[in-house]
Design an enzyme around this catalytic site. Sequence first.
Site, PDB file in Angstrom:
ATOM      1  N   GLU A 128       0.833  -1.019   0.056  1.00 43.67           N
ATOM      2  CA  GLU A 128       0.001  -0.051   0.150  1.00 43.67           C
ATOM      3  C   GLU A 128       0.958   1.316   0.040  1.00 43.67           C
ATOM      4  OE1 GLU A 128      -3.090   0.120  -0.550  1.00 43.67           O
ATOM      5  OE2 GLU A 128      -3.676  -1.936  -0.031  1.00 43.67           O
TER       6      GLU A 128
ATOM      7  N   GLU B 132     -11.837   1.110 -10.288  1.00 45.90           N
ATOM      8  CA  GLU B 132     -11.475   0.124 -11.443  1.00 45.90           C
ATOM      9  C   GLU B 132     -12.370   0.012 -12.492  1.00 45.90           C
ATOM     10  OE1 GLU B 132     -11.203  -0.452  -8.154  1.00 45.90           O
ATOM     11  OE2 GLU B 132      -9.157  -1.225  -7.928  1.00 45.90           O
TER      12      GLU B 132
ATOM     13  N   ASP C   5      -4.653  -9.237  -8.591  1.00 43.08           N
ATOM     14  CA  ASP C   5      -5.007  -8.312  -9.649  1.00 43.08           C
ATOM     15  C   ASP C   5      -3.878  -7.631 -10.043  1.00 43.08           C
ATOM     16  OD1 ASP C   5      -4.774  -6.961  -7.190  1.00 43.08           O
ATOM     17  OD2 ASP C   5      -6.788  -6.048  -7.256  1.00 43.08           O
TER      18      ASP C   5
ATOM     19  N   ARG D  78       0.731   3.941  -3.262  1.00 41.54           N
ATOM     20  CA  ARG D  78       0.091   5.147  -2.899  1.00 41.54           C
ATOM     21  C   ARG D  78       1.216   6.305  -2.620  1.00 41.54           C
ATOM     22  NH1 ARG D  78      -5.440   4.143   0.166  1.00 41.54           N
ATOM     23  NH2 ARG D  78      -5.506   2.072  -0.123  1.00 41.54           N
TER      24      ARG D  78
END
Length: 468
Positions: free
Chosen positions: A119, A376, A260, A123
């Site tokens: 993360e 998405e 993903d 980010r």
Amino acid sequence: MRNTICGLLVLVVILGAVGATGRASAPRPPHRAALALRVREEFVHAWKGYERYAWGHDELRPLTQTARDWYGEQSLLMTPVDALDTMLLMGLTAEAEKAKALILERLSFDKDISVKNFEITIRVLGGLLSSYQLTHDRRLLDLAEDLGTRLLPAFDSPTGMPYMYVNLKTGQTSGAKSNPAEIGTLILEFGTLAREIGTLILEFGTLARLTNKEVFSEKPKRALGELTRRRAKTGLVGEEIDVETGKWTSRTSHIGGGIDSYYEYLLKCEKLFGDKECGAWWRESARAVNKYLADDGPNGLWYGESDMVSGRRTSTTYGALHAFFPAVLALSGDLGRARRLQDSGFQMWTANGIEPEVFDYRLRRIVSPGYQLRPEIIESAYYLLHYTKDPRYLAMGRRFFEDLVRHCRTEDGYATLKSVVTHEKKDLMPSYFLAETLKYLYLIFSPDAIDFDGVVFNTEAHPLRRTW
Ligand code: DMJ
């Protein structure tokens, strides 16, 4: 005769318009530029809420008008860092200056906290790198380099695949069990989600090139290879792997959360760095995914879950996180599948006026009803619009935007939903809403704000450009 036919046609068109709208003077649909302006206004609305109630913290809690920090009270300025490049693209100069000043004044990584490598990389590291490329402010790159240096020990496992957590001050690593609430799912000790291993190459590879320090890309590239070489004979990867033994701890394979962006980064690693090995891994993976996960039936094209070893179907669920895949298919040139899958995602969205987190496409039943303000499906509409120029995706973008405003807007920002059926809100505005959701919406209506073919978006919508 020709004139009569033309006259009739004009009349039919006018009558059609009257019939469709109910009255001749009904307002025309807003122009693309007007929609871009509206998205920009909504961005400012959300940002103002952050400024007012969460300034200097990670995220806004819009219902209670409070702030949320991910690691106790030690903020990593998640929202400003994630949002800065969106402000720059939208031409919000004053807001961008203020956000940048906050970052330069207060952001420090010298903190005794164990952070989630994945993360923080997508980010914060991604946000700093793209903002550096857009502003040329060297101080942003210095921050990125400091962060990258502190995250690197995560890769020091026996296999070279990264641990899930790393302490920014001490470099100490830990497995997933240390904070199951954060992960939201039970993971075995040292069992790490596949995407967390294979997803760091874009950010670290860019950092390596911008700082001329190869060490930043060597370890993530090795990790990507280690994960890829553990694929099953089917060509699929599972969801969790033990980074110490290299053994899979979950054989479940799909394209949703947990895996993903592993697929996304294989392709984008080739696009951004010209890395042929990544390209080959992507093509092999795409073949496996299309063979074992794709589910083409009377309800359209979907991608479900299968066992990575046997390839047998284990579940028919798809969801908000899976909806990035049409974008990746489009980027790879597979517009046929991309279009059809996006149509399925759109069905999932329109069934309740907004998409649920997880949906069973065979039973046509919601499995997990929340909506996390995710980007998405909007990202996929943006890619498809770019490649096909089909106005259908413009209309989709408009629909997504209007539904978001209708269901998620609050007085002080935007809120996630507990349920897309009841539309009851939850008290969070995740940083990616400003980094991704509103950015992709804006770019759908204002495509010239960025040179699409000159950048590669990381999985948090931070555009990275080859400047080396
Ligand atoms: C974002 O942090 C990224 O898009 C990530 O790849 C998946 N989760 C959120 C958005 O849904």
